[in-house]
Design an enzyme around this catalytic site. Structure first.
Site, PDB file in Angstrom:
ATOM      1  N   ARG A  58       0.410  -1.266  -0.130  1.00  0.00           N
ATOM      2  CA  ARG A  58      -0.543   0.355   0.371  1.00  0.00           C
ATOM      3  C   ARG A  58       0.893   0.810   0.231  1.00  0.00           C
ATOM      4  O   ARG A  58      -0.354   2.331  -0.597  1.00  0.00           O
ATOM      5  CB  ARG A  58      -1.104   0.042   0.835  1.00  0.00           C
ATOM      6  CG  ARG A  58      -2.423  -0.987   1.549  1.00  0.00           C
ATOM      7  CD  ARG A  58      -3.143  -1.077   2.132  1.00  0.00           C
ATOM      8  NE  ARG A  58      -2.308  -2.000   3.152  1.00  0.00           N
ATOM      9  CZ  ARG A  58      -2.409  -2.332   3.751  1.00  0.00           C
ATOM     10  NH1 ARG A  58      -3.294  -1.219   5.268  1.00  0.00           N
ATOM     11  NH2 ARG A  58      -2.400  -3.078   5.368  1.00  0.00           N
ATOM     12  N   GLU A  95       1.469  -5.656  13.156  1.00  0.00           N
ATOM     13  CA  GLU A  95       0.698  -6.215  13.779  1.00  0.00           C
ATOM     14  C   GLU A  95      -0.235  -7.147  14.357  1.00  0.00           C
ATOM     15  O   GLU A  95       0.030  -7.779  14.987  1.00  0.00           O
ATOM     16  CB  GLU A  95      -0.789  -4.594  14.431  1.00  0.00           C
ATOM     17  CG  GLU A  95      -1.927  -4.904  14.559  1.00  0.00           C
ATOM     18  CD  GLU A  95      -2.468  -3.511  14.293  1.00  0.00           C
ATOM     19  OE1 GLU A  95      -2.972  -3.343  13.467  1.00  0.00           O
ATOM     20  OE2 GLU A  95      -3.430  -3.408  15.139  1.00  0.00           O
TER      21      GLU A  95
HETATM   22  C1  PRP Z   1       0.600  -2.920   6.664  1.00  0.00           C
HETATM   23  C2  PRP Z   1       0.776  -1.050   6.017  1.00  0.00           C
HETATM   24  C3  PRP Z   1       2.082  -0.844   6.291  1.00  0.00           C
HETATM   25  C4  PRP Z   1       2.303  -1.951   7.709  1.00  0.00           C
HETATM   26  C5  PRP Z   1       1.867  -1.538   9.059  1.00  0.00           C
HETATM   27  O1  PRP Z   1       0.819  -3.421   5.524  1.00  0.00           O
HETATM   28  O2  PRP Z   1       0.574  -1.344   4.884  1.00  0.00           O
HETATM   29  O3  PRP Z   1       3.102  -1.418   5.675  1.00  0.00           O
HETATM   30  O4  PRP Z   1       1.165  -3.288   8.078  1.00  0.00           O
HETATM   31  O5  PRP Z   1       2.208  -1.904   9.938  1.00  0.00           O
HETATM   32  P1  PRP Z   1       3.887  -1.815  11.117  1.00  0.00           P
HETATM   33  O6  PRP Z   1       4.081  -0.702  11.937  1.00  0.00           O
HETATM   34  O7  PRP Z   1       2.806  -2.876  12.144  1.00  0.00           O
HETATM   35  O8  PRP Z   1       5.264  -2.408  10.914  1.00  0.00           O
HETATM   36  P2  PRP Z   1       0.700  -4.851   5.441  1.00  0.00           P
HETATM   37  O9  PRP Z   1       2.116  -5.745   6.122  1.00  0.00           O
HETATM   38  O10 PRP Z   1      -0.583  -5.773   5.933  1.00  0.00           O
HETATM   39  O11 PRP Z   1       1.137  -5.585   3.975  1.00  0.00           O
HETATM   40  P3  PRP Z   1       0.317  -5.033   2.526  1.00  0.00           P
HETATM   41  O12 PRP Z   1       0.289  -3.351   1.934  1.00  0.00           O
HETATM   42  O13 PRP Z   1       0.579  -5.484   0.986  1.00  0.00           O
HETATM   43  O14 PRP Z   1      -0.988  -5.375   2.549  1.00  0.00           O
HETATM   44  N1  HPA Z   2      -4.582  -0.712   8.601  1.00  0.00           N
HETATM   45  C1  HPA Z   2      -4.243  -1.197   7.363  1.00  0.00           C
HETATM   46  N2  HPA Z   2      -2.450  -1.306   7.863  1.00  0.00           N
HETATM   47  C2  HPA Z   2      -2.702  -1.781   9.073  1.00  0.00           C
HETATM   48  C3  HPA Z   2      -3.111  -1.409   9.723  1.00  0.00           C
HETATM   49  C4  HPA Z   2      -4.596  -1.113  10.088  1.00  0.00           C
HETATM   50  O1  HPA Z   2      -5.583  -1.652  10.994  1.00  0.00           O
HETATM   51  N3  HPA Z   2      -2.581  -1.989  11.554  1.00  0.00           N
HETATM   52  C5  HPA Z   2      -1.364  -2.639  10.375  1.00  0.00           C
HETATM   53  N4  HPA Z   2      -1.476  -1.861   8.871  1.00  0.00           N
END
Ligand code: PRP
Ligand code: HPA
Length: 170
Positions: A58, A95
């Site tokens: 994202r 998370e």
């Molecule tokens: C989510 C978000 C951040 C990260 C934040 O990505 O887009 O990159 O988690 O979490 P943190 O601060 O606890 O490390 P995710 O790993 O879910 O991947 P995505 O963007 O591919 O959905």
């Molecule tokens: N939303 C989107 N992205 C995230 C979140 C959430 O609550 N927590 C960790 N990555």
């Protein structure tokens, strides 16, 4: 502009107990999407930036636009196994899981001034790993910016060494 109405709470996604902040309503609205991009760009006021690093997946929504507007290069940090050339890597906790992030070993030049962008700062594990990757290659993280910070998860602690800007805090 108030962006809060464009962020949707999804309970128990992707795991029970997590309230997930869904940014897709913001992306879907042409005006909110444009204004959010403008606001992120505004955080970088007159900074000289050589590379913008976007985080899989994202972080890839706004980072290329920021790079283009700043006259900087766009660098992808990806989940493991996705990048084709030689890579450096960092493992991290987030998370709702753990993982490995990778960056091409030639992505950053020594002394590059780097903006790190992602959509959400949650526990900070992801952003911290990305900053470590940048520094391994001799880059300087001049700002980390995010659409959303989940302050109750204290991610800011993990990246306290770097200037941080956020559009929306919860
Ligand atoms: C989510 C978000 C951040 C990260 C934040 O990505 O887009 O990159 O988690 O979490 P943190 O601060 O606890 O490390 P995710 O790993 O879910 O991947 P995505 O963007 O591919 O959905
Ligand atoms: N939303 C989107 N992205 C995230 C979140 C959430 O609550 N927590 C960790 N990555």
């Amino acid at each position: 502009m108030d962006f809060a109405p464009y962020i949707r709470d999804i309970e128990d996604f992707p795991k029970p107990g997590v309230v997930f902040k869904d940014i897709t309503p913001l992306l879907k609205d042409p005006k909110a999407f444009q204004k959010a991009g403008d606001a992120l760009l505004g955080f970088t006021h007159n900074m000289q930036i050589d590379k913008v690093v976007g985080v899989d997946s994202r972080g890839f929504i706004f980072a290329p636009m920021l790079a283009e507007k700043l006259g900087a290069g766009f660098i992808t940090v990806r989940k493991s196994g996705k990048l084709p050339y030689s890579t450096i890597s960092e493992s991290y906790d987030l998370e709702y899981g753990t993982g490995i992030l990778e960056m091409h070993s030639d992505a950053i030049e020594k002394g590059d001034r780097v903006l790190v962008h992602d959509d959400v700062l949650a526990t900070g594990g992801t952003a911290q790993a990305v900053c470590k990757l940048v520094e391994k290659l001799g880059g300087e993280v001049v700002q980390c910016n995010f659409l959303i910070e989940l302050t109750f998860l204290n991610g800011a602690e993990k990246i306290r060494r770097y200037p941080k800007e956020v559009l929306l805090k919860y």
